[in-house]
Design an enzyme around this catalytic site. Structure first.
Site, short mmCIF file in Angstrom:
data_model
loop_
_atom_site.label_atom_id
_atom_site.label_comp_id
_atom_site.label_asym_id
_atom_site.label_seq_id
_atom_site.Cartn_x
_atom_site.Cartn_y
_atom_site.Cartn_z
N GLU A 191 31.67 58.13 -88.55
CA GLU A 191 30.36 58.58 -88.03
C GLU A 191 29.41 57.41 -87.75
O GLU A 191 28.46 57.56 -86.98
CB GLU A 191 29.70 59.53 -89.04
CG GLU A 191 30.34 60.90 -89.13
CD GLU A 191 31.66 60.91 -89.91
OE1 GLU A 191 31.89 59.98 -90.71
OE2 GLU A 191 32.46 61.85 -89.71
N ASN A 192 29.68 56.25 -88.37
CA ASN A 192 28.77 55.11 -88.15
C ASN A 192 28.80 54.58 -86.72
O ASN A 192 27.89 53.86 -86.30
CB ASN A 192 29.06 53.98 -89.14
CG ASN A 192 28.65 54.27 -90.57
OD1 ASN A 192 29.29 53.84 -91.53
ND2 ASN A 192 27.56 55.02 -90.75
N SER B 274 32.02 54.08 -91.62
CA SER B 274 32.60 55.42 -91.47
C SER B 274 32.83 55.73 -90.00
O SER B 274 32.24 55.09 -89.11
CB SER B 274 31.67 56.47 -92.08
OG SER B 274 30.55 56.68 -91.25
N ARG C 166 17.41 50.53 -95.71
CA ARG C 166 16.14 50.71 -96.42
C ARG C 166 15.72 49.43 -97.15
O ARG C 166 14.54 49.09 -97.21
CB ARG C 166 16.26 51.87 -97.43
CG ARG C 166 16.08 53.23 -96.78
CD ARG C 166 16.61 54.34 -97.64
NE ARG C 166 18.07 54.39 -97.57
CZ ARG C 166 18.82 55.08 -98.41
NH1 ARG C 166 18.27 55.75 -99.41
NH2 ARG C 166 20.14 55.10 -98.27
N ARG D 188 25.46 62.47 -101.98
CA ARG D 188 26.49 63.11 -101.15
C ARG D 188 27.70 62.19 -100.98
O ARG D 188 27.65 61.00 -101.29
CB ARG D 188 25.92 63.54 -99.80
CG ARG D 188 25.27 62.45 -98.99
CD ARG D 188 24.76 62.94 -97.63
NE ARG D 188 23.99 61.89 -97.00
CZ ARG D 188 22.69 61.68 -97.20
NH1 ARG D 188 21.99 62.49 -97.96
NH2 ARG D 188 22.07 60.66 -96.62
N ILE D 189 28.76 62.81 -100.45
CA ILE D 189 30.05 62.13 -100.32
C ILE D 189 30.20 61.47 -98.94
O ILE D 189 30.97 60.53 -98.78
CB ILE D 189 31.19 63.18 -100.51
CG1 ILE D 189 31.13 63.82 -101.91
CG2 ILE D 189 32.56 62.59 -100.27
CD1 ILE D 189 31.64 62.98 -103.04
N ARG E 22 17.38 45.97 -89.85
CA ARG E 22 18.43 46.58 -90.70
C ARG E 22 19.59 45.61 -90.98
O ARG E 22 20.13 45.59 -92.08
CB ARG E 22 18.98 47.84 -90.01
CG ARG E 22 17.97 48.97 -89.89
CD ARG E 22 18.58 50.15 -89.17
NE ARG E 22 19.81 50.57 -89.82
CZ ARG E 22 19.86 51.42 -90.86
NH1 ARG E 22 18.75 51.97 -91.31
NH2 ARG E 22 21.00 51.73 -91.40
N ASP F 264 25.55 52.08 -100.10
CA ASP F 264 24.51 52.64 -99.24
C ASP F 264 23.14 52.04 -99.55
O ASP F 264 22.87 51.66 -100.69
CB ASP F 264 24.48 54.17 -99.42
CG ASP F 264 23.74 54.86 -98.28
OD1 ASP F 264 23.58 54.26 -97.21
OD2 ASP F 264 23.30 56.02 -98.49
N ASN G 258 21.45 49.62 -97.34
CA ASN G 258 21.16 48.31 -96.73
C ASN G 258 19.96 48.37 -95.80
O ASN G 258 19.11 47.47 -95.80
CB ASN G 258 22.35 47.80 -95.91
CG ASN G 258 23.57 47.55 -96.76
OD1 ASN G 258 23.50 47.59 -97.99
ND2 ASN G 258 24.71 47.29 -96.12
N HIS H 288 22.34 44.43 -94.23
CA HIS H 288 23.81 44.33 -94.25
C HIS H 288 24.24 42.93 -94.70
O HIS H 288 25.16 42.77 -95.50
CB HIS H 288 24.40 44.64 -92.87
CG HIS H 288 24.07 46.03 -92.38
ND1 HIS H 288 24.21 47.14 -93.17
CD2 HIS H 288 23.60 46.47 -91.18
CE1 HIS H 288 23.85 48.22 -92.47
NE2 HIS H 288 23.47 47.84 -91.27
C1 IPE Z 1 28.12 56.27 -95.79
O1 IPE Z 1 26.81 55.86 -95.63
C2 IPE Z 1 29.05 55.36 -95.05
C3 IPE Z 1 29.18 54.00 -95.61
C4 IPE Z 1 28.65 53.58 -96.73
C5 IPE Z 1 30.01 53.11 -94.85
P1 IPE Z 1 25.89 56.47 -94.48
O2 IPE Z 1 24.54 55.86 -94.64
O3 IPE Z 1 26.54 56.31 -93.17
O4 IPE Z 1 25.88 58.01 -94.87
P2 IPE Z 1 24.81 59.15 -94.53
O5 IPE Z 1 24.60 59.15 -93.06
O6 IPE Z 1 23.57 58.80 -95.27
O7 IPE Z 1 25.43 60.39 -95.05
C1 IPE Z 2 25.11 51.21 -95.85
O1 IPE Z 2 23.75 51.05 -95.68
C2 IPE Z 2 25.95 50.39 -94.89
C3 IPE Z 2 26.66 51.17 -93.87
C4 IPE Z 2 26.67 52.47 -93.76
C5 IPE Z 2 27.44 50.42 -92.91
P1 IPE Z 2 22.96 51.84 -94.56
O2 IPE Z 2 22.99 51.05 -93.31
O3 IPE Z 2 23.44 53.24 -94.45
O4 IPE Z 2 21.48 51.82 -95.16
P2 IPE Z 2 20.45 53.01 -95.22
O5 IPE Z 2 21.14 54.17 -95.87
O6 IPE Z 2 20.05 53.31 -93.81
O7 IPE Z 2 19.31 52.49 -96.03
MG MG Z 3 22.96 54.96 -95.38
#
Ligand code: IPE
Ligand code: IPE
Ligand code: MG
Length: 251
Positions: free
Chosen positions: A68-69, A66, A25, A195-196, A34, A21, A23, A38
């Site tokens: 949810e993504n 995920s 930010r 969190r999980i 963003r 998690d 990427n 990645h």
């Molecule tokens: C969890 O990260 C999913 C992955 C790392 C693929 P997210 O960034 O999607 O989780 P939340 O939304 O902060 O809980």
């Molecule tokens: C994790 O980084 C990658 C995925 C969930 C695919 P994020 O894209 O969630 O990065 P933040 O949490 O918004 O910084």
């Molecule tokens: Mg994230």
């Protein structure tokens, strides 16, 4: 003595799972889009996978996308999917050189067709590698996995193939995506979030949790070693008391 040498190779976790998690930010901190975060996360995947394989870790599961993504802006989802295709292609050499077998958990046939095809191809090409299994959690969520297991069980009961009286934890486990994979002893999340996020809900019942403040694109081999060292200094009691654990250890 460097961090790696401090690790007790007799007490390695068999399975490490990582919620990669931060990427977005990381990119934002640099005034970039963003997707730049990645892209830079790929180096962390490479470092973590090769370091884990070198140490003798047997299973490494990375939460890459995920369920949810899908709710993210379409351009980010599309960019993640093409990055996945590109990376699976470009990293085949790394997987082969390090004898890493690629596997996946999640509802992968619902990924974009090119992604699904590339994933199957890379899994097939690496299927004889036997040093470490790298498991990508793609279109994965813990609740999805548990509910689809329940649905499969219900169908078998309905067809008269399974007696409901027989269903216990060991039987249930056989219907999960991870049926052939031991539960992770160590679960790492980067980026300072605690969190999980719907990851390995069943399997993480007794995982040791480790939270790193590093954003994923900054995560390096030493960060993995630090997490393992922290894990090795913990006492895993599984509901028992300390004295019982020491007795088992001394046997
Ligand atoms: C969890 O990260 C999913 C992955 C790392 C693929 P997210 O960034 O999607 O989780 P939340 O939304 O902060 O809980
Ligand atoms: C994790 O980084 C990658 C995925 C969930 C695919 P994020 O894209 O969630 O990065 P933040 O949490 O918004 O910084
Ligand atoms: Mg994230």
């Amino acid at each position: 003595m460097d961090l790696k040498e401090k690790i007790d190779l007799q007490k390695l976790p068999k399975h490490i799972a990582i919620i990669m998690d931060g990427n977005g930010r990381w990119a934002k901190n640099r005034g970039e889009m963003r997707v730049f975060g990645h892209q830079n996360g790929v180096e962390s995947v490479r470092q973590t996978s090769t370091a884990a394989a070198d140490l003798g870790i047997e299973f490494l599961t990375l939460y890459a996308f995920s369920t949810e993504n899908w709710k993210r802006p379409k351009c980010e989802v599309d960019a993640l999917m093409s990055l996945l295709v590109q990376t699976l292609n470009s990293e085949l050499g790394t997987l082969m050189d390090n004898k890493i077998r690629l596997k996946a958990i999640g509802n992968i046939n619902q990924l974009q067709p090119e992604c699904y095809r590339q994933l199957l191809e890379t899994m097939d090409k690496t299927k004889h590698n036997n040093r470490m299994d790298l498991i990508l959690a793609l279109n994965y969520s813990g609740r999805w996995e548990i509910s689809q297991a329940a649905a499969k069980i219900a169908a078998e009961v309905k067809a008269g193939k399974l007696d409901p009286q027989m269903i216990d934890q060991d039987i249930f486990k056989n219907y999960l995506e991870t049926r052939d994979i031991p539960d992770p002893e160590l679960l790492i999340r980067t980026s300072g979030e605690y969190r999980i996020s719907n990851f390995l809900l069943w399997q993480a019942a007794y995982s040791e949790l480790y939270f790193s403040s590093k954003l994923w694109p900054d995560f390096r081999k030493d960060d993995l070693y630090e997490a393992i060292l922290d894990y090795q200094n913990r006492e895993r009691r599984f509901g028992m008391i300390s004295e019982q654990i020491k007795q088992v250890d001394n046997k």
